[in-house]
Design a protein around this motif. Sequence first.
Motif, PDB file in Angstrom:
ATOM      1  N   LEU A  26       0.821  -1.210   0.000  1.00  0.00           N
ATOM      2  CA  LEU A  26       0.000   0.000   0.000  1.00  0.00           C
ATOM      3  C   LEU A  26       0.856   1.263   0.000  1.00  0.00           C
ATOM      4  N   MET A  27       2.046   1.182   0.602  1.00  0.00           N
ATOM      5  CA  MET A  27       2.963   2.325   0.562  1.00  0.00           C
ATOM      6  C   MET A  27       3.399   2.616  -0.872  1.00  0.00           C
ATOM      7  N   PHE A  28       3.733   1.568  -1.625  1.00  0.00           N
ATOM      8  CA  PHE A  28       4.115   1.770  -3.024  1.00  0.00           C
ATOM      9  C   PHE A  28       2.954   2.358  -3.827  1.00  0.00           C
ATOM     10  N   LEU A  29       1.747   1.876  -3.582  1.00  0.00           N
ATOM     11  CA  LEU A  29       0.578   2.408  -4.270  1.00  0.00           C
ATOM     12  C   LEU A  29       0.376   3.878  -3.924  1.00  0.00           C
ATOM     13  N   THR A  30       0.501   4.208  -2.657  1.00  0.00           N
ATOM     14  CA  THR A  30       0.329   5.595  -2.225  1.00  0.00           C
ATOM     15  C   THR A  30       1.424   6.485  -2.791  1.00  0.00           C
ATOM     16  N   LEU A  31       2.647   5.998  -2.831  1.00  0.00           N
ATOM     17  CA  LEU A  31       3.729   6.787  -3.419  1.00  0.00           C
ATOM     18  C   LEU A  31       3.498   7.036  -4.900  1.00  0.00           C
ATOM     19  N   GLY A  32       2.948   6.050  -5.591  1.00  0.00           N
ATOM     20  CA  GLY A  32       2.656   6.227  -7.011  1.00  0.00           C
ATOM     21  C   GLY A  32       1.577   7.262  -7.269  1.00  0.00           C
ATOM     22  N   CYS A  33       0.785   7.547  -6.251  1.00  0.00           N
ATOM     23  CA  CYS A  33      -0.282   8.543  -6.407  1.00  0.00           C
ATOM     24  C   CYS A  33       0.096   9.899  -5.828  1.00  0.00           C
ATOM     25  N   ALA A  34       0.706   9.920  -4.677  1.00  0.00           N
ATOM     26  CA  ALA A  34       0.794  11.147  -3.892  1.00  0.00           C
ATOM     27  C   ALA A  34       2.121  11.905  -3.999  1.00  0.00           C
ATOM     28  N   LEU A  35       3.122  11.320  -4.608  1.00  0.00           N
ATOM     29  CA  LEU A  35       4.368  12.081  -4.748  1.00  0.00           C
ATOM     30  C   LEU A  35       4.110  13.340  -5.568  1.00  0.00           C
ATOM     31  N   PRO A  36       4.731  14.450  -5.198  1.00  0.00           N
ATOM     32  CA  PRO A  36       4.472  15.700  -5.926  1.00  0.00           C
ATOM     33  C   PRO A  36       4.784  15.627  -7.420  1.00  0.00           C
ATOM     34  N   VAL A  37       5.685  14.740  -7.803  1.00  0.00           N
ATOM     35  CA  VAL A  37       6.021  14.592  -9.220  1.00  0.00           C
ATOM     36  C   VAL A  37       4.827  14.019  -9.988  1.00  0.00           C
ATOM     37  N   TYR A  38       4.088  13.098  -9.373  1.00  0.00           N
ATOM     38  CA  TYR A  38       2.988  12.407 -10.063  1.00  0.00           C
ATOM     39  C   TYR A  38       1.647  13.081  -9.762  1.00  0.00           C
TER      40      TYR A  38
ATOM     41  N   GLY B 213      -2.954  -4.583 -15.562  1.00  0.00           N
ATOM     42  CA  GLY B 213      -3.168  -3.898 -16.831  1.00  0.00           C
ATOM     43  C   GLY B 213      -3.639  -2.460 -16.684  1.00  0.00           C
ATOM     44  N   LEU B 214      -4.409  -2.171 -15.640  1.00  0.00           N
ATOM     45  CA  LEU B 214      -4.956  -0.827 -15.480  1.00  0.00           C
ATOM     46  C   LEU B 214      -3.881   0.257 -15.393  1.00  0.00           C
ATOM     47  N   PRO B 215      -2.838   0.113 -14.583  1.00  0.00           N
ATOM     48  CA  PRO B 215      -1.813   1.163 -14.549  1.00  0.00           C
ATOM     49  C   PRO B 215      -1.078   1.324 -15.881  1.00  0.00           C
ATOM     50  N   VAL B 216      -0.877   0.225 -16.584  1.00  0.00           N
ATOM     51  CA  VAL B 216      -0.198   0.309 -17.878  1.00  0.00           C
ATOM     52  C   VAL B 216      -1.062   1.065 -18.880  1.00  0.00           C
ATOM     53  N   ILE B 217      -2.362   0.783 -18.876  1.00  0.00           N
ATOM     54  CA  ILE B 217      -3.269   1.494 -19.778  1.00  0.00           C
ATOM     55  C   ILE B 217      -3.325   2.970 -19.420  1.00  0.00           C
ATOM     56  N   LEU B 218      -3.367   3.275 -18.120  1.00  0.00           N
ATOM     57  CA  LEU B 218      -3.372   4.681 -17.700  1.00  0.00           C
ATOM     58  C   LEU B 218      -2.090   5.394 -18.107  1.00  0.00           C
ATOM     59  N   ALA B 219      -0.968   4.695 -18.037  1.00  0.00           N
ATOM     60  CA  ALA B 219       0.299   5.307 -18.435  1.00  0.00           C
ATOM     61  C   ALA B 219       0.364   5.480 -19.954  1.00  0.00           C
ATOM     62  N   ARG B 220      -0.149   4.499 -20.702  1.00  0.00           N
ATOM     63  CA  ARG B 220      -0.161   4.631 -22.165  1.00  0.00           C
ATOM     64  C   ARG B 220      -1.059   5.772 -22.624  1.00  0.00           C
ATOM     65  N   ALA B 221      -2.147   6.018 -21.887  1.00  0.00           N
ATOM     66  CA  ALA B 221      -3.064   7.108 -22.215  1.00  0.00           C
ATOM     67  C   ALA B 221      -2.580   8.441 -21.657  1.00  0.00           C
ATOM     68  N   GLU B 222      -1.428   8.423 -21.030  1.00  0.00           N
ATOM     69  CA  GLU B 222      -0.798   9.592 -20.416  1.00  0.00           C
ATOM     70  C   GLU B 222      -1.661  10.225 -19.327  1.00  0.00           C
ATOM     71  N   ALA B 223      -2.473   9.403 -18.669  1.00  0.00           N
ATOM     72  CA  ALA B 223      -3.231   9.875 -17.512  1.00  0.00           C
ATOM     73  C   ALA B 223      -2.361   9.889 -16.270  1.00  0.00           C
TER      74      ALA B 223
ATOM     75  N   LEU C 183       5.649   2.253  -9.790  1.00  0.00           N
ATOM     76  CA  LEU C 183       5.388   2.130  -8.356  1.00  0.00           C
ATOM     77  C   LEU C 183       4.112   1.348  -8.079  1.00  0.00           C
ATOM     78  N   VAL C 184       3.092   1.570  -8.870  1.00  0.00           N
ATOM     79  CA  VAL C 184       1.831   0.845  -8.685  1.00  0.00           C
ATOM     80  C   VAL C 184       2.010  -0.632  -9.024  1.00  0.00           C
ATOM     81  N   LEU C 185       2.757  -0.937 -10.072  1.00  0.00           N
ATOM     82  CA  LEU C 185       3.006  -2.337 -10.420  1.00  0.00           C
ATOM     83  C   LEU C 185       3.817  -3.044  -9.334  1.00  0.00           C
ATOM     84  N   THR C 186       4.763  -2.335  -8.735  1.00  0.00           N
ATOM     85  CA  THR C 186       5.518  -2.901  -7.611  1.00  0.00           C
ATOM     86  C   THR C 186       4.589  -3.166  -6.432  1.00  0.00           C
TER      87      THR C 186
END
Length: 125
Positions: free
Chosen positions: A15-27, A80-90, A98-101
Amino acid sequence: MVALLTLSFGAAVGLMFLTLGCALPVYNKYWPLFVLFFYILCPIPYCISQRVADNLDGGSSACKELAVFLTTGIVVSAFGLPVILARAEAIAWGACALVLTGNTVIFATILGFFVVFGSNDDFSW
């Protein structure tokens, strides 16, 4: 006791990796949190099939096979969902990594739960 601590630590790290993939200021995009639905849905087919197929004799049944199939579909969708979101540049590709990890750690934790507590006859839902 050690198994329970290890499983809870694994869930916290995932859950920490998931949260980091969402909440880091870069993302700073929270679309990947939709994989939480997959974490909740993942064990449901297996639990239902265990309750239904307990009365059946034999090593394999259509109910258990269907549960494995549905669980596999849920896990593949969660990856698949994070990969699709990344391909769609969302989301950014770093957030996707980070989400895949986090997915890998969380699903390993769910698998570990069923390995540790699934074989004990005293433990039931």
